[in-house]
Write an enzyme that holds these catalytic residues in place. Structure first.
Site, mmCIF file in Angstrom:
data_model
loop_
_atom_site.group_PDB
_atom_site.id
_atom_site.type_symbol
_atom_site.label_atom_id
_atom_site.label_comp_id
_atom_site.label_asym_id
_atom_site.label_seq_id
_atom_site.Cartn_x
_atom_site.Cartn_y
_atom_site.Cartn_z
ATOM 1 C CB SER A 196 -0.951 -0.046 1.203
ATOM 2 O OG SER A 196 -1.940 0.949 1.104
ATOM 3 C CG ASP A 350 -6.754 -2.234 -3.809
ATOM 4 O OD1 ASP A 350 -7.168 -1.165 -3.323
ATOM 5 O OD2 ASP A 350 -5.555 -2.579 -3.777
ATOM 6 C CG HIS A 380 -6.044 -1.636 -0.053
ATOM 7 N ND1 HIS A 380 -5.092 -1.416 -1.017
ATOM 8 C CD2 HIS A 380 -5.585 -1.035 1.070
ATOM 9 C CE1 HIS A 380 -4.105 -0.702 -0.502
ATOM 10 N NE2 HIS A 380 -4.385 -0.456 0.774
#
Length: 410
Positions: A196, A350, A380
């Site tokens: 991320s 995501d 995610h």
């Protein structure tokens, strides 16, 4: 004494009432504004985890309203509470690299040769995450790939704005590359890795180090559902997954703004795309465009959007979004073609999926070898949730195994 007790009871009653009302409201908001697509496996588990996170945020907000602590500090405290005991297969030590806290994981088993090295940058939107939140993940990577893993505790927003996190990760990486012999690491097998926001930092550090002749060249970069641009929050994946936990479209923009400026002013304008001048949008369209997304990723609820009017005052506050150290997808080809072999993991559900797909294309167009793994049932954050508090997500474990297999191939 009776007065004190009365005040205490009233305070607790008020706190409890506020908590119950806010939790009910937050959960109702969650169900009405979020969506878990049919393709996500074990949707009930994801919903429960999302509600746990919402309740944590609600308690933090109540404490903030009472002046006890900020919501951000409370959430960080709760996230960092999980502690693991000693690992029978790893030496684990906390150190400082150039004033940056790091945690080193070294396999105990003797090795006939120098080991791989992995610089790991945790996710959390540049606001959350720590050495503790990704402890289990780093242990797994170190054990299973038999690598020396260095987890970096970089400074967080909003207290420390861009480029603080990037600078910490870069400085820690440079220090490690200059002292590999102390940790038994092969200079030809050092990788940067992150999930991320950590994937964003890994990409930025990799680009910066690509042109350095005074340091060992990175062997690879591993980018796990990275966020790589803040020009367009209306790419197909943002439209399709805008309300899918654990990262909503609005939160992605919120975190990017918090990292850049320390606040989320002009978030709506950024979401609408009013923050980028037309000439600059045209310049970067060759890299940031739905046209570069394969057609099979556009079949779920994507529609062309009418361009919004440019607002110069907003651009002035966010113009650093065009810096590659913040948005690595915007790096020039002269930089991208120098990058090392890459592994990119994306998840179908995501909002950041298309950032990974666009960077994959840029790397391949510049002759960089890319191993791409797509979790068709992933969302995610699933990698760090592969075994979250007993909630097992096999898809996350499958993705993590692919990361380890890539490392072992180097």
């Amino acid at each position: 004494m009776a007065v004190v007790l009365t005040v205490l009871v009233l305070f607790l009653a008020g706190f409890l009432a506020s908590f119950i009302l806010l939790v009910i409201g937050a959960i109702n908001f969650d169900f009405s504004n979020s969506e878990i697509p049919p393709g996500v496996t074990q949707p009930a588990k994801l919903r429960i985890i999302h509600i746990i996170l919402i309740c944590t945020a609600v308690v933090g907000k109540i404490l903030e309203n009472f002046g006890i602590c900020t919501q951000v500090s409370f959430v960080r405290y709760v996230q960092g509470r999980k502690t693991l005991g000693a690992d029978p297969k790893l030496f684990i030590k906390d150190l400082w690299f150039e004033k940056v806290p790091v945690r080193i994981y070294q396999p105990k088993a003797p090795s006939a040769s120098q080991r791989r090295g992995v610089m790991f940058f945790h996710g959390g939107g540049w606001v959350f995450g720590s050495l503790e939140t990704h402890e289990e993940l780093c242990r797994f990577i170190a054990r299973e790939s038999e690598s020396v893993v260095v987890s970096v505790g970089y400074r967080l927003a909003p207290e420390h704005k861009y480029p603080a996190a990037y600078e910490d990760c870069l400085n820690a990486s440079q220090h490690f590359l200059q002292h590999l012999q102390h940790y038994g690491v092969d200079p030809a097998r050092v990788t940067v890795c992150g999930d991320s926001a950590g994937g964003n930092l890994a990409a930025a550090v990799s680009q910066t180090l690509a042109g350095r002749s005074d340091l060992p060249r990175l062997r690879a970069q591993i980018l796990i559902y990275p966020g790589l641009q803040a020009l367009d929050f209306n790419l197909p994946s943002y439209q399709q997954n805008r309300g899918v936990p654990l990262l909503f479209r609005e939160r992605a923009a919120f975190f990017a703004l918090l990292y850049l400026n320390g606040d989320a002013l002009h978030m709506q304008e950024v979401l609408e795309g009013s923050h980028i001048p037309p000439d600059m949008r045209l310049k970067y369209r060759k890299w940031v465009s739905p046209d570069n997304i394969p057609e099979e990723f556009k079949v779920r609820g994507v529609k062309p959007l009418r361009p919004t009017d440019f607002i110069a005052e907003v651009y002035e506050t966010v113009k650093r979004f065009c810096e590659p150290n913040l948005c690595p997808l915007l790096a020039e080809d002269s930089v991208v073609h120098q990058l090392p072999e890459s592994f990119i993991l994306t998840c179908e559900y995501d909002v950041l999926r298309d950032d990974g797909l666009l960077y994959k294309k840029r790397l391949e167009d510049n002759g960089v070898r890319v191993t791409w793994y797509h979790l068709e049932d992933g969302f995610h954050g699933i990698i760090s949730l592969y075994d979250y508090c007993g909630f097992s997500f096999p898809s996350g474990k499958r993705g993590l195994d692919r990361v380890v297999n890539f490392l072992k191939s180097l």
